[in-house]
Design an enzyme around this catalytic site. Structure first.
Site, PDB file in Angstrom:
ATOM      1  N   LYS A 310     -22.284  39.045  83.587  1.00 59.04           N
ATOM      2  CA  LYS A 310     -23.319  38.403  84.408  1.00 59.04           C
ATOM      3  C   LYS A 310     -23.149  36.884  84.393  1.00 59.04           C
ATOM      4  O   LYS A 310     -23.354  36.211  85.418  1.00 59.04           O
ATOM      5  CB  LYS A 310     -24.708  38.801  83.901  1.00 59.04           C
ATOM      6  CG  LYS A 310     -25.035  40.281  84.061  1.00 59.04           C
ATOM      7  CD  LYS A 310     -26.407  40.596  83.515  1.00 59.04           C
ATOM      8  CE  LYS A 310     -26.744  42.058  83.715  1.00 59.04           C
ATOM      9  NZ  LYS A 310     -25.856  42.964  82.964  1.00 59.04           N
ATOM     10  N   SER A 415     -50.604  24.474  69.650  1.00 61.14           N
ATOM     11  CA  SER A 415     -49.828  23.440  70.342  1.00 61.14           C
ATOM     12  C   SER A 415     -50.469  22.065  70.202  1.00 61.14           C
ATOM     13  O   SER A 415     -49.780  21.041  70.258  1.00 61.14           O
ATOM     14  CB  SER A 415     -49.671  23.803  71.822  1.00 61.14           C
ATOM     15  OG  SER A 415     -50.935  24.046  72.418  1.00 61.14           O
ATOM     16  N   ARG A 418     -49.164  20.576  67.107  1.00 64.68           N
ATOM     17  CA  ARG A 418     -47.731  20.278  67.272  1.00 64.68           C
ATOM     18  C   ARG A 418     -47.503  19.085  68.192  1.00 64.68           C
ATOM     19  O   ARG A 418     -46.364  18.734  68.484  1.00 64.68           O
ATOM     20  CB  ARG A 418     -46.991  21.507  67.814  1.00 64.68           C
ATOM     21  CG  ARG A 418     -47.034  22.717  66.897  1.00 64.68           C
ATOM     22  CD  ARG A 418     -45.945  23.734  67.215  1.00 64.68           C
ATOM     23  NE  ARG A 418     -45.894  24.122  68.611  1.00 64.68           N
ATOM     24  CZ  ARG A 418     -46.593  25.101  69.159  1.00 64.68           C
ATOM     25  NH1 ARG A 418     -47.443  25.803  68.411  1.00 64.68           N
ATOM     26  NH2 ARG A 418     -46.468  25.403  70.441  1.00 64.68           N
ATOM     27  N   ASP A 425     -54.803  27.116  74.796  1.00 63.43           N
ATOM     28  CA  ASP A 425     -56.093  27.439  74.190  1.00 63.43           C
ATOM     29  C   ASP A 425     -56.255  26.570  72.950  1.00 63.43           C
ATOM     30  O   ASP A 425     -55.413  25.722  72.666  1.00 63.43           O
ATOM     31  CB  ASP A 425     -56.192  28.940  73.857  1.00 63.43           C
ATOM     32  CG  ASP A 425     -55.082  29.383  72.899  1.00 63.43           C
ATOM     33  OD1 ASP A 425     -54.353  28.513  72.358  1.00 63.43           O
ATOM     34  OD2 ASP A 425     -54.943  30.595  72.675  1.00 63.43           O
ATOM     35  N   VAL A 426     -57.348  26.784  72.230  1.00 66.46           N
ATOM     36  CA  VAL A 426     -57.604  25.991  71.021  1.00 66.46           C
ATOM     37  C   VAL A 426     -57.915  26.945  69.871  1.00 66.46           C
ATOM     38  O   VAL A 426     -58.764  27.831  70.005  1.00 66.46           O
ATOM     39  CB  VAL A 426     -58.784  25.009  71.216  1.00 66.46           C
ATOM     40  CG1 VAL A 426     -59.008  24.195  69.945  1.00 66.46           C
ATOM     41  CG2 VAL A 426     -58.531  24.085  72.397  1.00 66.46           C
ATOM     42  N   ASP A 427     -57.202  26.777  68.753  1.00 62.46           N
ATOM     43  CA  ASP A 427     -57.476  27.520  67.520  1.00 62.46           C
ATOM     44  C   ASP A 427     -58.035  26.537  66.499  1.00 62.46           C
ATOM     45  O   ASP A 427     -57.350  25.573  66.148  1.00 62.46           O
ATOM     46  CB  ASP A 427     -56.201  28.148  66.948  1.00 62.46           C
ATOM     47  CG  ASP A 427     -55.484  29.025  67.961  1.00 62.46           C
ATOM     48  OD1 ASP A 427     -56.144  29.895  68.541  1.00 62.46           O
ATOM     49  OD2 ASP A 427     -54.268  28.828  68.172  1.00 62.46           O
ATOM     50  N   ASN A 511     -42.383  30.476  63.234  1.00 61.19           N
ATOM     51  CA  ASN A 511     -43.001  31.353  62.238  1.00 61.19           C
ATOM     52  C   ASN A 511     -42.151  32.586  61.966  1.00 61.19           C
ATOM     53  O   ASN A 511     -41.995  33.004  60.815  1.00 61.19           O
ATOM     54  CB  ASN A 511     -44.395  31.789  62.704  1.00 61.19           C
ATOM     55  CG  ASN A 511     -45.425  30.684  62.569  1.00 61.19           C
ATOM     56  OD1 ASN A 511     -45.183  29.672  61.934  1.00 61.19           O
ATOM     57  ND2 ASN A 511     -46.574  30.869  63.177  1.00 61.19           N
TER      58      ASN A 511
END
Length: 573
Positions: A310, A415, A418, A425-427, A511
């Protein structure tokens, strides 16, 4: 904030290892129950901490003593095995040990051999684990495998008499200590009185805590502050490389077409083919020059013969015919799978039911509560928010949490941590340095945020994960024109904070690389802890949890894995 809680997060460990410059045996704490089996009684080992890490080396030493073996310095008479890191080579090991050659009868073995012995509870064959000199002459006698006498079959797990007679045997690693009034404390049970036993307690400032949260540590004097180079032994492990040094993609004209196919296979649920394409794409992106021939493409690890065909089709024609035959279902499946709560199987089911648009789903499909919310906020969830908006969301959660307890720590991960310009989104990770005050905050905090109108929809109101509590929902900042955003709130005990911080910061690729590296070292890494001496079966499935290692900071996790520390911005793979 309770300062004693912070002090406990940075314990001073008591070392239990031999002085490498001395012939004396290591001083080991009183044996624990279980020595009676003594299946390591014929083992006299030195653990070289370089690469393995001091804490893991101490754990090996403790296990050896517990099962009847002895821990020696590398120069001690009668040493049978010198255990080194997986990436160590023979000549470098001798240089670090300051030995011109191995002691008579000693073998240089990789740490994976000792991990295997501990897992199987017997001395196993060292074949495939031992290191020998590249200059060894053909007529030089070779050490027998796992220290067994080749002339005495059936003596598995017993070291040869000839080896032991070369020098006086080691004395016992410990002499019976006087009876203690209290049981000896393990490393993880050392209290503040142990910390102060040498007259100097650890001094941890608010700057230390800020460094833990941000992931940015002060540069020591004399260093340039740039990312540390990856150790040569770690090769191409992603977690060993700073993402700031990503290689230039010399084959963009190839990878961008292959990525279209990979995405098509993914939304169609063909995960193995999608994975094969992903591996080939990453390999081509990392290749040091433009691919120019079929043979060159085949030579790249991760690019097989059919993939190389390919690659050549794209090189020769500028096109890939397979792209012309992508099913009409692919864009529809992608549209459906972008609904929060709907995976590839659900998207395929809807397609087979005859649905072709979001309007069809909205009017005709049977939806779960989560899918209905995902459909309601479809465009908002797909729109990446600016970094400034993510910071406001973090601040909203922090202010509400600290209204209950000013000592709570709230950190936006993912992110945002980082350093990305936009976020999907937000953690937000929440803990307390005293190890206790995070308990009971979860439900009151969510109720407060709902009452303020900040939380608008609940996707998963409470997900229990060990001692961690996780909320998945939707939020919207106050003010006109604000969009609905995905928000996760995770409350964790402080003992798990560093590993959770590492996990939720990501990236996912970074991770996965760290977890895979830990596995090769007989360890296990999760959002809860880093564990050593983990037992796995022949399929690699974990069947024994091992022993949790102390990890007060992310830096400790990197150090225990033998990795140079990477700040959050350097993990964006």
């Amino acid at each position: 904030m309770d300062p004693q809680g912070i002090l406990k997060a940075f314990p001073k460990r008591k070392k239990i290892h031999a002085d490498p410059s001395s012939n004396a045996l290591a001083k080991i704490p009183k044996r624990e129950a279980g020595d009676a089996r003594g299946w390591l009684s014929s083992l006299r080992a030195h653990i070289m901490p370089t690469g393995i890490g001091r804490a893991r080396a101490e754990l090996f030493e403790k296990q050896i003593i517990q099962h009847g073996g002895q821990v020696c310095s590398a120069q001690a008479p009668g040493v049978t095995h010198i255990v080194v890191d997986e990436g160590m080579d023979y000549e470098r090991a001798l240089r670090l040990l300051r030995l011109p050659q191995l002691p008579p009868g000693a073998q240089l073995v990789k740490s994976a051999w000792l991990s295997l012995c501990l897992q199987e509870k017997k001395l196993t064959d060292t074949d495939g684990f031992s290191l020998s000199s590249p200059k060894r002459s053909l007529n030089e006698p070779q050490p027998s495998k796992s220290g067994q006498d080749a002339s005495a079959p059936g003596t598995q797990g017993v070291l040869p008499r000839t080896t032991l007679s070369l020098s006086p045997p080691c004395t016992r690693a410990v002499s019976p200590p006087p009876k203690a009034e209290k049981p000896p404390k393990t490393q993880t049970q050392l209290s503040s009185e142990d910390e102060a036993s040498d007259g100097e307690g650890p001094q941890v400032s608010s700057a230390d805590l800020q460094a833990l949260i941000s992931g940015h540590y002060p540069t020591p004097p004399g260093e340039d502050g740039g990312p540390d180079p990856a150790p040569e032994a770690l090769g191409k492990w992603v977690c060993a490389q700073p993402s700031s040094q990503k290689a230039t993609n010399y084959n963009l004209h190839i990878t961008e077409k292959l990525e279209v196919l990979a995405k098509a296979y993914n939304v169609q649920g063909d995960k193995w083919r999608a994975l094969g394409y992903a591996k080939a794409i990453n390999a081509l992106k990392s290749f040091h020059k433009p691919v120019s021939s079929y043979q060159e493409a085949c030579s790249i690890p991760g690019v097989g013969r059919r993939m190389a065909e390919k690659v050549m089709e794209i090189l020769e024609s500028g096109h890939l015919r397979k792209l012309d035959h992508i099913s009409d279902s692919v864009p529809v499946l992608e549209l459906f799978s972008n609904i929060w709560g709907a995976g590839t199987k659900t998207a395929q089911m809807w397609y087979h039911q005859g649905f072709r648009s979001l309007e069809d789903i909205r009017g005709l499909a049977s939806l779960t509560a989560q899918q209905a919310i995902g459909l309601k906020h479809y465009d908002d969830f797909l729109d990446r928010m600016p970094r400034e908006e993510a910071a406001e969301i973090e601040q909203m959660v922090r202010v509400s949490a600290q209204a209950f307890n000013p000592g709570l720590l709230c950190v936006a991960c993912g992110s945002f941590r980082r350093g990305k310009v936009t976020c999907g989104d937000v953690d937000v990770l929440i803990t307390h340095p005293d190890g206790r005050s995070h308990q009971g905050i979860f439900s009151p905090l969510l109720d407060s945020l709902r009452q303020q109108g900040f939380l608008t929809d609940d996707l998963v109101s409470q997900e229990e994960n060990g001692q961690q509590q996780k909320y998945l929902g939707v939020c919207r900042l106050p003010g006109a024109g604000q969009r609905h955003r995905r928000l996760d709130i995770i409350v964790v005990p402080y003992s798990e904070f560093a590993c959770a911080l590492l996990y939720f910061t990501g990236s996912a690729h970074f991770n996965r690389s760290m977890r895979a590296l830990a596995k090769t070292k007989g360890m296990s890494l999760s959002e809860h802890a880093l564990s050593a001496a983990v037992v796995r079966n022949s399929q690699g499935v974990k069947v024994g949890a091992g022993q949790v290692l102390p990890t007060p900071t992310e830096k400790d996790v990197f150090k225990l894995l033998g990795l140079p520390y990477r700040e959050p911005a350097e993990r964006d793979w």
